[in-house]
Design an enzyme around this catalytic site. Structure first.
Site, PDB file in Angstrom:
ATOM      1  CB  SER A  21      -0.919   0.020   1.225  1.00  0.00           C
ATOM      2  OG  SER A  21      -1.595   1.260   1.320  1.00  0.00           O
ATOM      3  CG  ASN A  33     -12.072 -20.389 -13.596  1.00  0.00           C
ATOM      4  OD1 ASN A  33     -12.188 -21.275 -14.441  1.00  0.00           O
ATOM      5  ND2 ASN A  33     -12.893 -20.285 -12.562  1.00  0.00           N
ATOM      6  NE  ARG A  71      -6.504 -11.898 -16.959  1.00  0.00           N
ATOM      7  CZ  ARG A  71      -7.229 -10.886 -17.393  1.00  0.00           C
ATOM      8  NH1 ARG A  71      -6.980 -10.349 -18.579  1.00  0.00           N
ATOM      9  NH2 ARG A  71      -8.206 -10.387 -16.660  1.00  0.00           N
TER      10      ARG A  71
END
Length: 225
Positions: free
Chosen positions: A91, A183, A188
């Site tokens: 962050s 998935n 990708r």
């Protein structure tokens, strides 16, 4: 963030943090429906393969894989789009961002001869490559100066970070069950469709980890689709 410490790099790194379960757990989870969740007399490889072939995917969700992924910030929105994903990310609000920025590697195609929906990426030539590198470096260095200026003037981390480019590196811890990872990889890894070049490279590393952890399931997914 000291300008003299700015690093330009083109790597994307994936590290296994933890895994829970294995191919045998997938097979046992499938047998729970018949109240026989042991594997006596059962070939787990054959059962796992049959489960995937027939589309019985819930048994592939009784596990967990947590990966630490170090990548440029511009790749993170595509990770966030996947359901059943738990993500903890570096962050810029609670700490200062590292002075590290992505720059295109030599084998990264830069020009699209197709369309936005069906891109056909080509090299683009030396002139474009040199221009891209010059502007990537200039942008990062300029925005690092702006970042430092805001911090020095008393701006908070969460305010100062907004001037940084999306090429800045970040780190995510990403946790999903095996079905979720499959998935993601389906969309990708470049086997179909038109995923972003960096995502294909990232997916290759994820596949290597999963192939080692869940060899039966991975082989079934890879061979059967």
């Amino acid at each position: 963030m000291n300008l003299s410490e700015v690093i330009f790099r083109d790597d994307i790194n994936v590290e296994l943090i933890q895994s829970v379960g294995n191919d045998e757990i997938i097979a046992r989870a499938a047998r729970a429906s018949s109240n026989k969740d042991k594997l006596e007399g059962v070939d787990p490889k054959r059962l796992v393969t049959a489960l995937w072939r027939e589309g019985h995917t819930v048994p592939f969700e009784h596990n967990l894989i947590t990966l630490r992924i170090e990548m440029p910030l511009f790749l993170t929105p595509q990770m966030l789009k996947h359901r059943h994903t738990s993500i903890s990310q570096l962050s810029g609000r609670y700490s200062q961002m590292p002075p590290q920025f992505y720059i295109n590697p030599e084998d990264r195609p830069l020009s699209n001869d197709g369309s936005s929906m069906r891109p056909e990426m080509v090299d683009g030539g030396k002139e474009l490559r040199d221009l891209a590198e010059e502007l990537y470096v200039m942008t990062a260095e300029t925005q690092v100066k702006a970042y430092n200026a805001l911090l020095d003037a008393g701006a908070s981390n969460e305010v100062a970070r907004n001037v940084l480019p999306p090429t800045v590196y970040t780190t995510q811890w990403v946790s999903m069950n095996l079905h979720g990872w499959f998935n993601l990889l389906y969309l990708r890894n470049g086997s179909h469709g038109f995923p972003q070049w960096e995502w294909v490279k990232l997916s290759s590393q994820i596949e290597d980890i999963i192939a080692e952890l869940f060899p039966y399931a991975f082989t079934a997914w890879k061979e059967l689709g």
